[in-house]
Design a protein around this motif. Structure first.
Motif, PDB file in Angstrom:
ATOM      1  N   LEU A  77       0.851  -1.191   0.000  1.00 58.11           N
ATOM      2  CA  LEU A  77       0.000   0.000   0.000  1.00 58.11           C
ATOM      3  C   LEU A  77       0.888   1.243   0.000  1.00 58.11           C
ATOM      4  N   ILE A  78       0.786   2.031  -1.062  1.00 58.72           N
ATOM      5  CA  ILE A  78       1.583   3.235  -1.226  1.00 58.72           C
ATOM      6  C   ILE A  78       0.630   4.429  -1.293  1.00 58.72           C
ATOM      7  N   VAL A  79       0.854   5.434  -0.439  1.00 59.08           N
ATOM      8  CA  VAL A  79      -0.099   6.533  -0.308  1.00 59.08           C
ATOM      9  C   VAL A  79       0.624   7.873  -0.253  1.00 59.08           C
ATOM     10  N   GLY A  80      -0.005   8.888  -0.824  1.00 60.08           N
ATOM     11  CA  GLY A  80       0.479  10.250  -0.665  1.00 60.08           C
ATOM     12  C   GLY A  80       0.211  10.722   0.753  1.00 60.08           C
ATOM     13  N   PRO A  81       0.545  11.971   1.094  1.00 62.80           N
ATOM     14  CA  PRO A  81       0.372  12.458   2.463  1.00 62.80           C
ATOM     15  C   PRO A  81      -1.092  12.488   2.905  1.00 62.80           C
ATOM     16  N   CYS A  82      -1.346  11.848   4.022  1.00 64.17           N
ATOM     17  CA  CYS A  82      -2.691  11.795   4.607  1.00 64.17           C
ATOM     18  C   CYS A  82      -2.802  12.918   5.638  1.00 64.17           C
ATOM     19  N   SER A  83      -3.840  13.727   5.553  1.00 63.69           N
ATOM     20  CA  SER A  83      -3.909  14.925   6.388  1.00 63.69           C
ATOM     21  C   SER A  83      -4.224  14.629   7.853  1.00 63.69           C
TER      22      SER A  83
END
Length: 211
Positions: A93-99
């Motif tokens: 699982l690769i994700v951009g920045p989660c706020s």
């Protein structure tokens, strides 16, 4: 001497109360987020051997729930609000920045790359975490977990970091707090850092990765 002993006992009780409060707050947060599912929620469930990709306009500002996946690759470009992850086996699982926060439960032999304000990991084992985080990552009931800095690159990364509100100068990726091992001065046996020559990197600009 009696006053010193009483003071030490009071401090231990306060630490215990703080931990219990954090655990309760975390569970209430998870329950509240799960119960608020709506059109602002992205759900990925019951997948096997699939490549799953979302672009920014599909996840920006949304809560993402990922559950019951086996041998899948999941790539989320953009700025999700929160992530609820449960029961993943052999996944990437690769994700951009989660706020906001990321909650991970019952995951096994997975790789995660994510940036967030708060990371809570429960009952997971043999997982690698590449993280950038504004507070200490918390593990509970976990074994054989490894941590390294966030190593995800893509064209809109800097813009997403700014829009997410994360303070990039603060990073606690290697300050893991294990609720099952609170002995001062003794490193938890349940997690370790990934050696530099073993660390991986990913790009959210490519269309496909392979195991």
């Amino acid at each position: 001497m009696e006053q010193i002993g009483e003071s030490s006992q009071d401090e231990q009780e306060q630490i215990k109360m703080n931990i219990e409060f954090h655990e309760t707050s975390t569970r209430f947060l998870m329950n509240d987020q799960v119960s608020s599912m709506s059109k602002n929620m992205v759900n990925v469930t019951n997948k096997h051997d699939e490549f799953i990709q979302f672009e920014s306009d599909q996840v920006n500002g949304k809560d993402v729930a990922i559950e019951n996946l086996e041998h899948c690759e999941i790539f989320l470009k953009g700025i999700p609000s929160s992530l609820q992850i449960k029961n993943l086996h052999g996944c990437v699982l690769i994700v951009g920045p989660c706020s906001k926060s990321v909650n991970i439960d019952e995951c096994h032999q997975c790789e995660f790359a994510l940036a967030c304000q708060q990371l809570n990991i429960h009952t997971s084992d043999e997982c690698d975490f590449y993280v950038h985080i504004s507070a200490q990552p918390i593990i509970e009931g976990c074994h054989h977990c490894r941590f390294a800095p966030y190593t995800v690159e893509y064209k809109s990364k800097q813009r997403d970091i700014v829009q997410s509100g994360l303070i990039w100068a603060i990073d606690y990726w290697n300050k893991v707090l294990d609720f099952n091992h609170m002995t001062p001065g003794v490193h938890s046996p349940n997690w370790e850092t990934i050696e530099e020559d073993e660390r991986k990197g990913w790009s959210l600009d490519v269309s496909r990765h392979h195991f």
